[in-house]
Structures are given as C-alpha cells and as structure tokens.
Enzyme design. Structure first.
Site, PDB file in Angstrom:
ATOM      1  N   SER A   1      -5.270  -1.727  15.066  1.00 50.87           N
ATOM      2  CA  SER A   1      -5.546  -3.141  14.772  1.00 50.87           C
ATOM      3  C   SER A   1      -6.147  -3.909  15.940  1.00 50.87           C
ATOM      4  CB  SER A   1      -4.275  -3.844  14.298  1.00 50.87           C
ATOM      5  OG  SER A   1      -3.811  -3.239  13.126  1.00 50.87           O
TER       6      SER A   1
ATOM      7  N   ASN B   1      -4.929   2.199   9.161  1.00 49.89           N
ATOM      8  CA  ASN B   1      -4.380   2.517  10.479  1.00 49.89           C
ATOM      9  C   ASN B   1      -3.984   1.253  11.238  1.00 49.89           C
ATOM     10  OD1 ASN B   1      -3.759   3.493  12.962  1.00 49.89           O
ATOM     11  ND2 ASN B   1      -5.543   4.826  13.128  1.00 49.89           N
ATOM     12  N   ASP B   2      -2.726   0.830  11.083  1.00 49.56           N
ATOM     13  CA  ASP B   2      -2.262  -0.390  11.769  1.00 49.56           C
ATOM     14  C   ASP B   2      -2.397  -0.251  13.274  1.00 49.56           C
ATOM     15  OD1 ASP B   2      -0.431   1.026   9.984  1.00 49.56           O
ATOM     16  OD2 ASP B   2       0.488  -0.919   9.621  1.00 49.56           O
ATOM     17  N   SER B   3      -2.213   0.966  13.757  1.00 43.39           N
ATOM     18  CA  SER B   3      -2.151   1.109  15.209  1.00 43.39           C
ATOM     19  C   SER B   3      -3.532   0.973  15.840  1.00 43.39           C
ATOM     20  CB  SER B   3      -1.502   2.444  15.588  1.00 43.39           C
ATOM     21  OG  SER B   3      -2.375   3.501  15.317  1.00 43.39           O
TER      22      SER B   3
ATOM     23  N   ARG C   1       0.821  -1.204   0.000  1.00 40.46           N
ATOM     24  CA  ARG C   1       0.000   0.000   0.000  1.00 40.46           C
ATOM     25  C   ARG C   1       0.857   1.257   0.000  1.00 40.46           C
ATOM     26  NH1 ARG C   1      -2.723  -0.759   5.911  1.00 40.46           N
ATOM     27  NH2 ARG C   1      -0.903  -0.417   7.199  1.00 40.46           N
TER      28      ARG C   1
END
Lengths: 781, 781
Positions: A471, A467-469, A350
């Site tokens: 997850s 937004n990985d944070s 991405r």
C-alpha cells in the site's frame, strides 16, 4: 522430523507428541457456538463472534503461548503426583500421549502412572455448548484415589474491553449453582440475551473455585495451581474480579475400573436453560449419538468430491482436510485463529467473497446467504466496505481497489454450480441507501474500477489492492496504478460476457464486451517485454520491470493476465517461463523477486515487511493458486501439477520441525528462500488459499469445471499419472469421472464418454443428465 | 501480615519477601524515557507515551502476571543451579531477598549459594536510557563460574498493534552489534526519530539471542528458558518475528571477589547515538553521580513541605511518598500502571487538571505548561475534550458535564501559589478554532454548565459527571441532573468571586456573583431534609434520597455542598452527621450507601459494577479527600483527621495480605464493607486521590493555604496531638509553622506570630514576608 500422521480411515490427524513447534489447532463448532482447540487443549470458546461474544480467555502471541485453555488436572492422592491428561498446562511427562484432530472434534488420550484417560472435545450440531467427554481408567493393580480439577478462565464478552481495560472484571459475577459454575459478565454494557456462561460436570463435586487468584495462588500460573497442590479447592466465588471455572472432583478407581465423565461449557439465557443443556450433555447415549451425527455431517460435507489419484497426499487433502479447511475458512473469514485475534477483523469483504468459492458445491444455501450479506455492504457507487461483523451486523472501511471485483467470480461460480439464475435478479440494498439487483451490484463494481483510472489508463491502486503490504506505493500522491486490479477487472468482464451471452441479454453482453475491449486496448501499456508489470508507482514509474534490480517480476500480474485471456499464448508462456526462472523454488512459488528490503521511494522499495516473509517474497499460497490455474489454462500440465503438489501441506509432514505449522491444512504463507527461516509456515488455517486451491485442484487439475449449462471436463494432469478417477456431486447428480493415463505430455481432453455414449467435445451438457442419480464419465484424450 | 517496612532515612520502602499479593511497583523516569518496575523486576519501558512509543512488552492482567520484565538469570556452571537474582521469573528459593523502592530507582538485592548480588534500576535525569547497575559477589570459599543471561521482550512501538495484531512481528529487525542488541520495529508505519531500541551490557559477551523462541524454547516460558538450561545462547537474530534481548555473559569469581556490571535499555536515532549512550552508561563514576543527582532531585521535590507531627505515618507519607506519588500521577495521569494499560487513556482532561494540584508548589513551571496544553483542548463553547495524548498531540472525546469546571480550581490554585497573575491574561487557543484568555476559558466553562440545565434547574449529567460509573442514569432520555456538577460549579463561582475581587475586576466580579446567586436560588431543590440529593434521574425522580431503600446518601454532594459554601452551618453539619452514620467505616468512608446491585431503572439502581467495589459503595479515596476538606471547613477537626488517618496507606502496612496493594502510595480505591473482600485495594498509583489528599493534608489539616495575597494559616488537628511543626516553601520563602497542643477540641487558629510579631488574624500577608529567606510562624488558638 514428524509429530504425527494421517489416519485417513478415521478422517483424523494423529499427533504423537505434545510439544509441536507451534500449537496445532482444530476448530470446534460450525460458526455458531464455537471454539479453537490446540493439541494440548489450549484455546478459547466463543459464540458466533469472538470479538463481541468471547466466553473464555486466550493470550495471543504472549508467553507462555497457547494459554489458557480447557484444562484438567489429575492428582493421585496416593502418590501426590499431579499431571494434565492433555500434557499442558502442567507439562508433567506422560507415559503415552496422542491427540486426534478429527472433523469438528478433538480427542486427547494419555496414560500416566497406571491412569489412562481419553477426552473428546466437540460441540454438538446447533447447540450452545461444548462437551468434554472423558473416560479415566485404572490400569494398575492397586486402588487409585484421584482428584480431577477443571480450569477455564472467563472473558468479558467484549474481548477488546477485556484486553485493553482493567474495569471489566469489576463487573464479573461467578459462582457455583449445583453442578454448574455460572459466569455473568454483567448486563450493564453487554447486549446479549445469552448472558450467562457456565462450566458444569456430572462428576461428584467436592469443592470449586471461581476466583482465579484463589485457584492459582499468588505468583503462580496454570502450570502449578495452589488448589491442585493442596488437593482442595477454596470454594471461592467472584463478585467483581477475574473469574475461572474450577471444580474439584474426587474419583476412586478399583484396579481395571473405568469411569466416564462430562464437562460442559456453554452459554444460556437463564439458569433453567443451563440445567437443560447440562442434562443433555450428561446423557451419554445422546452425547454418543451427537458425536456420530457430527462425524456424519462432516463426512457428508466432503462427499461432494471424492478422488482417487496416484498422488496419495492429494487424495488425503481433497477427500478429508481441504474441504474441512474450506468450511472453517468460510465460517471465520480471517477472524480468529492462533494468529488472528478475534477483535477487529470480522468478515473481510474480499476475504469472504473468495471463501464462498470453496464451499459453493457443498453448501450453496449458506453461500447465497453470505453473498447477500456481503453485497449488502457495497455502496451505490460500486465500491464495497472492507469489514462486516457477524455478531452485530456492523460494517466499516472501504476505498480499496479490488474488493468489489471479487463479487463477479463468486456470483458467477455460485450460479454455474447451482443454476440459480433467479438470484441474479434479486434486489439487494446498498449500504448507503437504495438497492439494486445482483447483476447491478456486479456491474457497478466494474464501473467503479473504470471510473478510477490513473494516468496510464490503468486502475488506481487506491487504499489497497489485493496486496495490502504494497500500500505504501500510493501513500504519497495517490496516483499509483495496479496491474493486478486491471487484469482482475478484465477477467471479470470476460466472465460477464460469458454470463450475459448465456442469459441472451444483448444489451449487457454489449456492455461487457465494450468493457473487455477497453481492457484489450490498455493491455499493451503493462507489457514489459518478457512479462507484465505490477503497475505504476505514485510517480508514474514502472513497477515490476526487468529494468529494476529488485522487485523485477511479480507473480500475480502474470497469473491474472492469463486468467483474463487478454495475452496471446506466446505472451502468456513468456510470463510463465519467467515465473519458472525467477519465482519457482523447491517448496513452491514466491510472490515476487528479487524482494527488496525496507522502504525507499527513490529505489521503488515499498515493502516494510522483512524480505522473504509473506507478500514480500514469501510463498504466499493464495497467489500460488492463481498461478496453478494459469498454468492449466496455458496447457502447462507438468508445471501446474508440480507446483500444486509441492505446496500440499501433506508434503511437509516429515519436516514439521522446519515448517512448524499444521501439516493437515494450508497456512497462509511460508517464509521464502531469500530468508534464513525458509520453509517456516506462517498464519495457518484461515486463508484465501483454501477456496482458490480447492478450485485449482478440483476444477483445473482434476478438471471438473461447472459452467452455466453444464460441466467442462478438462483434466490437466501429469504424464506420470497412471490414470485417476473421482466422484463429484453436481446439482444433486453423482458424476464419476474416470481418466486413463495421458497419451502424451500435456494432453488435454478431446471428448468424453457419458454413461457409455461418446460426446463430441469435453463439455457435459446439464440437459443430458438432468434428473439422473449418477453418471459415469470417461475422459478421452 | 507485613511484606516490608519504611526506611525513612534512605527514603525507601523495603520489601522483604518477593511474593507480594500484587506486584508492588515503582516508576522510573520522570515523564520522558520511563518505565514501571515491580519488586521482582517485572514491568516495561517506554518513551514519553506507552501507547505510541512502547519499547518492551508487558502482559496486563494475564497469567502469569507481572511478566515479562527486566530479567536476569544466574547459572552456576559448577552446580548447574539456575536462579533469578530478582526471584522472578525463575522463582528459585533465595537465601536472602530485598527490594528497595526509592525515589526514581529500585534496588533488588539477594543471595543464593554463596553468590550475592545487588541491582539498581534507574533512568538518569533527561536521558533516553535505563540503567541496571549491578554487582555480583562470591561470598563462598570456592571459585564460582557463573553465566549471566539477560532477557527483555521488545514491543512494536504502537502498543495497540502489538497487542491486537499478528503482523507487527513480520516487521521486526533485531540483531547484535558489538555489545548491543539493536531492535528496529520498522519505520514502515512508525513515525519516530528515535526508532532504534537496544539493550547493551559492559560484561564480556559469550553469545546472544534475539529470537524469543530460540532463547525460551518450544513450550517454555521465562521461568525455564532452554538457553539458560543449556548454558549457552544460540546467537539468533530476528528478521521478522518476535524479538528479545538476551546476552550470555560468563563471570568468574574468586572467593570474596566482587564484580560490577551494567545493562542498559534505551532508544536512539542511530547506532552512533547508541554507542554514546552505552559508553556513558558504562562510565561507573558518572553513573554513580547520576544516581546521586537523581536522589537529590527527588529530595528537593519533597523539600517544599517537610512535616513533624505526632502522627509518624502521616510524616512518612507527607515527607517522602505522597509528593512522589503526586509527581508520578502528574506525569502519567491515568495512562500506565499495573492496572492502566497504556493504550487509550493518555492524559484525561479532568484527571490531569486535578493532578496539577499536587505539584503546583513543587513544579509550578510544569504545571503552567500542562494547564496551557489542557486548556488547548477546550472548545469555544466551554466544554473540554476528554483525552489528550502527549506522544502525538492528539485529543478526543468531550461532552462530559464536569471536565471544564475543574480548570477553575487548578488555575486559581496555581495563581495563589505563584502570584503569576499574568497567566490569567495569556491567550490560549480553543481546539475548534479561535482563542481566549485563560480567564475567558474559565468563564466559558461555567457558562457551558449554566446553559445545560435540566428541568429542575440543576446541571445536566450529560455524558458523565465525575462518576462515570453512574452514567447509566442519563442513558435513556438524557435528562438526568447532577448535584455534583451543580455544587462544583457553585464552588467554582465562589472561587472566581474571590479571584475577581482580588483583581479588582468589577465587571467580572458582578458576573461571578450573579452566577453564585443563581446557585443560591437553586440549592433548596437539592435539599433532601437531612442531606443533599445526588441529583435527578432521567425520569425526573430524586436520586440519593432518604425515601429510597438503596443509594440513599452519596458522599460527594455533601462534600461539594460544603465546599461551595452554599449551605448553612446547620445543613452542613447535618450532612456530615449522616455521612458519619451511613458512610463511615473503620477503614474510611464509602462513596454511598446502601449500594444497590445491578441495573434497574425502575428501582433507581444504576450501577453495574459489583456492590462495594470502586464508585459503587467502595472506599473511593478521591472522594474521601473532599469529605476531609469539608469536615475541616465545618470545624469538625476530629472527624477530618480521623478520616485522613484511617485512609493513610501506611496504616495498612501490617495487613498487606488483605489490602494487597502497595502500602507506600494511595490506591484509587479499596473494596467497601458491603463486599466480602472488604479492605482489598484496587488500582494503585495513578489516582486523583494523590493531589487532592495532598491538598487536604497540607492546606486543610496542617492548614497552610496559599491565597492571592498571602497564606491562610488554619490548622485543623485533633486534640490528642501534642503540637506539631512543618516547613513549607512558599514563593521561595521557607515558612516554618509551629503549633502547640490545642487548648480545646476543635480549636482553630485565631492569630499567628510571625518572626516574633503577633498578627491580628491567621492570615500571613505576602507583602510582609516578600524577599525573606525564611520566616518562623507560631499558631495561636
């Protein structure tokens, strides 16, 4: 407080003191043999892939930071004084110092005790070596007998082994051959035809050291090497231990005399190739020519857009630094910087998919190649793997909810810019077997999303969305739903309707319209009354709602809702009125608010990162770009420009002591107002901010927006501007756009005058300008 | 050149200057909350598992090395002088310095400018904290106003993330609460009930810093913190950035006055527990008692064997340092040292299986538990996984040819030492399902070997045998065969015959005898005429043969052949005559010779490691131990002892500048005579050398060799010895063995006199001493 200034004539940023709050970096090279260099010559060198072909060592986040590097020591044999002409690592006070970061080169100049020096570091285009081109001049009235010592520390090519294991050094071989110190990390486990690295010089050599411990000495470091203190090297070689490249070179200078020198670091297949490289690198006229060629190439790179606006800071960024950052980000994805350690990240799917947006106008061929590579790690079910390693061709990961959707914007933007419709029919393999056309890859991505919906009919969050944070939100039952992905998919469907209509592809147009209609049917479930939710948690609860005390409103769902064109103007404006109320701050816009602290599933606190930092309530600039675009789509000229301007790196040049990071490029984020370090930049250089902010500025604020069969000219500028102009190269045609001052606030283009001829709308059809060298366009409001 | 001496009365090694050629380390703790500490207070602290529960940071193999650590700074507010009482990190010259590494503690004393200090570092038994117990005394005639500053750098518990990624710091929380600085690395991704780490002190606190950058300052490092230079801390907290623990403590001392203080580093579940720990750690009588208890525990640990021989260096090692090293190696396998970085190694199956041999006499319960754990990662086909992680219970790897065979020696040695026959029938699960008795685990291991034979009928090399660095030999066709594994299996079968006969288990005895007979039938194929081959290459060629110019003769096949008892005495002696000729050197014995350089399949060069280093022609002490044992089995007393003595760490105390590593413990290897750094030690502390050398010395040279139903008393000592004695605790009985001078060279025990009664042989039956407190044994030659 300032640490430097912009020298726009020379396209350089000039750092005037060495002790910047963080190392201020530049990149050398263009994706092949490359390096990063700080304003005091710290950094490392690698070839293509800093994980698998790292040539010199660098200690990330360790004290002393920004060590080691490309170091020189000057010793005045008369006075005994020792200093580094780049300040580090000796840190002896200099009589003068400046570091000029230019496009693809860095020049550090200093003077001490009547010795002036200037060293330019660069990697000639397409070459496998880096040059340190130096001069040293005696400005005193007496003869100066100097010794120059070099120092670099060699790394096992496979950086992970070098960092995690003791044994790689047992394989190292490093010894001097003539004017080169040649390092061989061992072909026992390293698959690399260019196995030999080296450092060489054209100065007379009195001695050398290849043994790190011999050069530095027991209990010493780069700041006080024993060899420099003694004034002689030990002529050590390495046969199975830590290796460095140090030459001791005597230089005698009569009063006023200046001498030039070159040091070279490179890699090669054999000693013969090293000799050839070193000979080229010591050919002064050639080196001069290569540096000029390099500058010319970078000038060309930014020639695709040159702007003249009343905002000088905007001009500086768009004409010089922003396209440069876009290109470096395109080259390195999130792989290697002062913060990214060049180990496990490679090119993110991405990340790189978005990075192409920033160079599609200047390097379309490279973009096409990158799109092919990335789509090649998409699976036949539409989902993409997460990471690709350019050095080895390996890929890994997958199962995120957003990766595969980004492809739509990248491919559409590429085709709009180039008109290369053939690419859409090109066959590209799937990583798990089989192949499909580019168009099939795009559709499969969107189908994947529609096949992975949660109980509210909204796409599942899966392993992660953008937004990985966040997850944690799906770690318990894996049922969380993402408004971000929903609006992203809707925007993609909107884009595809437009594409397929242009292609007159009835069947696919119908498919895309159906997809978009499905989106329209889902949209109401995400409306919270004043803005859009962020989604639903693992337990089916609303997230990002006015009902909650924390994490009430998120920026991204509002921006992407507007981008998707699903909301009414009323809803869209309601979203952004609330964005303004809750998320705007004097330095920009935060990710969401009020940010919660710590993990608490009951309270819907899902961020472990500290409050105010990065995606947890920080100014995350990547997300700001979509807000700016959304504001332009909503016709909110003033807010769009105001937000863009506030977040320009240039505006923080005067408070660099607070912002800490480089004021000539975007950092990924800045600590938000809910944190005591508000305004401190984090993770500079490599960021999705680069490409999207370039789009926001060039396509949405300045309003040059290529479409399939022409260009939409639609500036969205503030009333205060007294007019502006820019030149944009589009499909080889130099398009100059001129705009008067707006007649009223929020005015938008109604018509354009093209080479004197007034058109009915603000659309510039490609057919009318095809074949021209240049066109003059005047905007009419 | 010396850097210290042995203080045997205090069971300490005293380092008399701080600038040792490498950091000379000690271990604190006993496998739970633990740490490593250098002679200048460098090192790190962790809990059980330095990969998953690392508390403070340490930079391995980076410059400056041995940083950071447990640092103190003294600032004399009168003179402005700044120094570290442990020399590092300031490196200011001290008026006196000594570091005493003791058993489980380290004490560093120094004096400068009339300030005397002494700091003792230790971890009380079973506690979750480390204590720095200090005194500071004014030896001058004027009042001294000092400020003491502490400094530790906190790590993300998961060390890999901390080293490889930038983001962990965004999760850090660190702030002062009363007299403690409490660090929380974030429970967002760390599974640990003891989530809080801290540093605390009982000194009055004037200020603190939790922000690394605030304490150290921009462009500074541990050697010159800005806070110390200013004389005040900045009272910074950390909310998402790099964290440190620094207190600023004013201390005023009248002439002659002494003050005591304590610093504590620990981890705990909550703040309440921290308070309790800090209170205990500041209870001076309790701390004193805990230190004495610790010393007593370590004295007890070495009480199991106490020797008096004419070789003082041997006595020092066996009575003090060698059992200490055995225990630390048992605790840490190859996980964490100055060389092993505490990341991916955990407990190696084969490493830990051998480590138990060194503590089986002193800690049989711990050994039994370890044997259970390790056999629990054996698969039902007999092969074992390679690595086990004690912090998480995870295991990985497998497919080596030797791992599973080591189990035989460990289990047999455990049963011989303890008489715990019940263990053999204990059921232990296989990692891939099902379970088997310990005996079944042993047999399955040997069966696995017999089911994986190459075309000469010799066991396949598979992924690796004992010598990983030779693994290239099987990388092409996977057909290489290993003489090492063959003789190892034969020796194991020999052991099992003996065991099963003792158990009167006819069926299994027959199985073991058949296995051994098969070995007997294969042995000739490995005989090269003067010695045994190392095996066959991937292409079926002999390896380790006199026919070759390089890699002619390897040490291990000769040793293990003799251990297996397959060769005739003539063959055995021929092997060792050639070992003497080709492999002996003045410092010991090398792994093989002549060592080749580089990889060349045609020439049978399979070592990438540099010639003379580690397993490629270095002195690899682990392998030396088997040679010593083999020499004793062959009746070659002089060679056995001479080799043992030459390799004692103590003999290199006088040339520590060349040997570089600690002279009080074995290093894993020493650079061999074919290398210019001949005599330089590598990879000290954690090594299979510890356990096997202890067996070689105690069971084979001093000749106290427990067997199933008693002890074989069979010293193998040199003629020059004027007699010797030792006391060995065996199954709770204190056995004192006395030996006169040998009557003739190579004499061996014929009889023994036990408490005045002469026995017919040198075998001491357990039945005859069972229930006694002690026995006196005199050896008759």
């Amino acid at each position: 407080m300032k640490y430097g200034y912009y020298d726009n004539d020379n396209r350089e940023y000039v750092i005037t003191r060495p002790d910047t709050p963080t190392p201020w970096l530049n990149y050398l090279g263009d994706g092949g043999f490359s390096g990063i260099i700080s304003n005091t010559a710290g950094g490392l060198v690698f070839d293509r892939d800093p994980g698998n072909f790292r040539i010199t060592r660098y200690n990330f986040n360790r004290i002393p930071y920004d060590r080691p590097g490309r170091y020189l020591y000057f010793k005045d044999m008369g006075s005994g004084a020792v200093w580094s002409p780049t300040w580090q690592p000796v840190q002896a006070e200099l009589d003068s110092y400046s570091c000029r970061h230019g496009m693809g080169y860095t020049r550090i100049s200093s003077e001490k005790d009547g010795i002036q020096s200037e060293i330019t570091y660069f990697i000639p285009e397409g070459k496998q070596y880096e040059i340190w081109k130096g001069t040293v001049k005696n400005t005193s009235a007496t003869v100066k007998n100097l010794k120059l010592f070099s120092y670099v520390e060699f790394s096992c090519y496979i950086a992970k082994y070098d960092i995690e294991c003791d044994w790689p050094r047992y394989f190292f071989d490093c010894r001097r051959k003539g004017n080169a110190i040649i390092f061989n990390p061992s072909d026992d486990f390293i698959r690399e035809k260019r196995l030999l690295s080296y450092i060489a010089t054209d100065l007379p050599i009195e001695g050398h050291d290849c043994a790190r411990i011999e050069f530095l000495g027991t209990c010493r470091d780069e700041s006080n090497p024993i060899a420099v203190e003694r004034g002689v090297c030990g002529n050590s070689d390495i046969n199975g231990d830590n290796a460095c490249g140090s030459f001791c070179c005597p230089v005698s200078l009569a009063p006023g005399e200046e001498k030039s020198f070159v040091f070279t670091i490179g890699n090669a297949c054999d000693e013969e190739e090293i000799k050839e490289q070193v000979a080229s690198a010591s050919d002064y006229p050639l080196v001069h020519e290569q540096l000029e060629e390099l500058k010319a190439a970078w000038r060309k790179n930014s020639r695709y857009l040159q702007v003249k606006t009343p905002d000088e800071q905007m001009n500086t960024m768009l004409n010089i630094w922003h396209p440069y950052q876009c290109r470096m980000t395109f080259n390195w994805s999130r792989f290697i910087s002062f913060y990214e350690r060049g180990l496990d990240r490679g090119w993110g799917y991405r990340d790189s998919m978005q990075d192409v947006l920033g160079v599609v106008h200047s390097a379309p061929d490279k973009v096409k190649e990158r799109l092919r590579t990335l789509m090649g790690i998409q699976k036949s079910d539409g989902n993409a793997r997460t990471l690709y390693f350019p050095g080895t061709g390996e890929s890994m990961g997958g199962g995120r909810s957003d990766d595969h959707i980004w492809t739509v914007f990248s491919v559409c933007t590429y085709v709009k810019e180039t008109g290369d419709y053939g690419f859409l029919e090109e066959l590209i393999p799937f990583i798990d077997g089989g192949e499909g056309t580019v168009l099939q890859h795009l559709k499969l991505g969107l189908e994947f999303t529609k096949h992975h919906l949660g109980e509210h009919g909204v796409p599942l969050f899966l392993g992660s969305d953008w937004n990985d944070s966040l997850s944690k939100i799906s770690w318990d039952k894996h049922k969380a739903e993402s408004a971000f992905v929903f609006f992203q998919a809707a925007h993609a469907a909107y884009e595809l309707i437009h594409l397929f209509e242009h292609l007159k592809d009835t069947e696919n147009t119908q498919w895309a319209k159906q997809y978009y209609e499905w989106c329209r049917s889902v949209e109401p479930v995400l409306w919270d009354g004043k803005w859009y939710l962020r989604g639903f948690t693992d337990y089916g609860e609303k997230y990002g709602t006015d009902d909650d005390e924390y994490n009430k409103i998120f920026l991204n769902p509002q921006s992407w809702a507007v981008l998707s064109r699903l909301p009414s103007a009323e809803k869209g404006n309601s979203c952004f009125e609330n964005v303004k109320q809750y998320l705007f701050c004097d330095l920009g816009v935060v990710s969401h608010a009020p940010a919660s602290s710590g993990i608490d599933f009951q309270k819907k606190y899902f961020f472990g990162m500290k409050t105010g930092i990065r995606e947890n309530g920080g100014l995350f600039f990547h997300a700001s770009t979509w807000a700016i675009i959304a504001e332009t789509l909503l016709g909110r000229n003033e807010d769009a420009y105001s937000l863009y301007h506030r977040e320009l790196p240039t505006v923080r040049n005067d408070r660099a002591d607070v912002c800490k990071v480089e004021p000539y490029i975007y950092s990924s984020s800045m600590v938000g107002p809910s944190h005591e370090r508000y305004g401190s930049g984090e993770c500079s250089w490599l960021s999705g901010t680069a490409s999207w902010m370039f789009l926001a500025a060039s396509q949405y604020i300045l309003g040059f927006r290529p479409d399939y069969d022409g260009v939409i000219i639609d500036p969205c500028v503030p009333l205060e501007w007294d007019g502006f102009s820019y030149t944009r190269i589009y499909r080889g045609i130099s398009c100059t756009v001129q705009s008067p001052k707006l007649p009223v606030e929020n005015a938008r283009a109604k018509k354009i005058i093209v080479d004197g001829e007034t058109l009915d709308s603000n659309f510039l059809p490609y057919d009318t300008i095809r074949g021209k060298q240049s066109v003059e366009i005047v905007v009419v409001y």
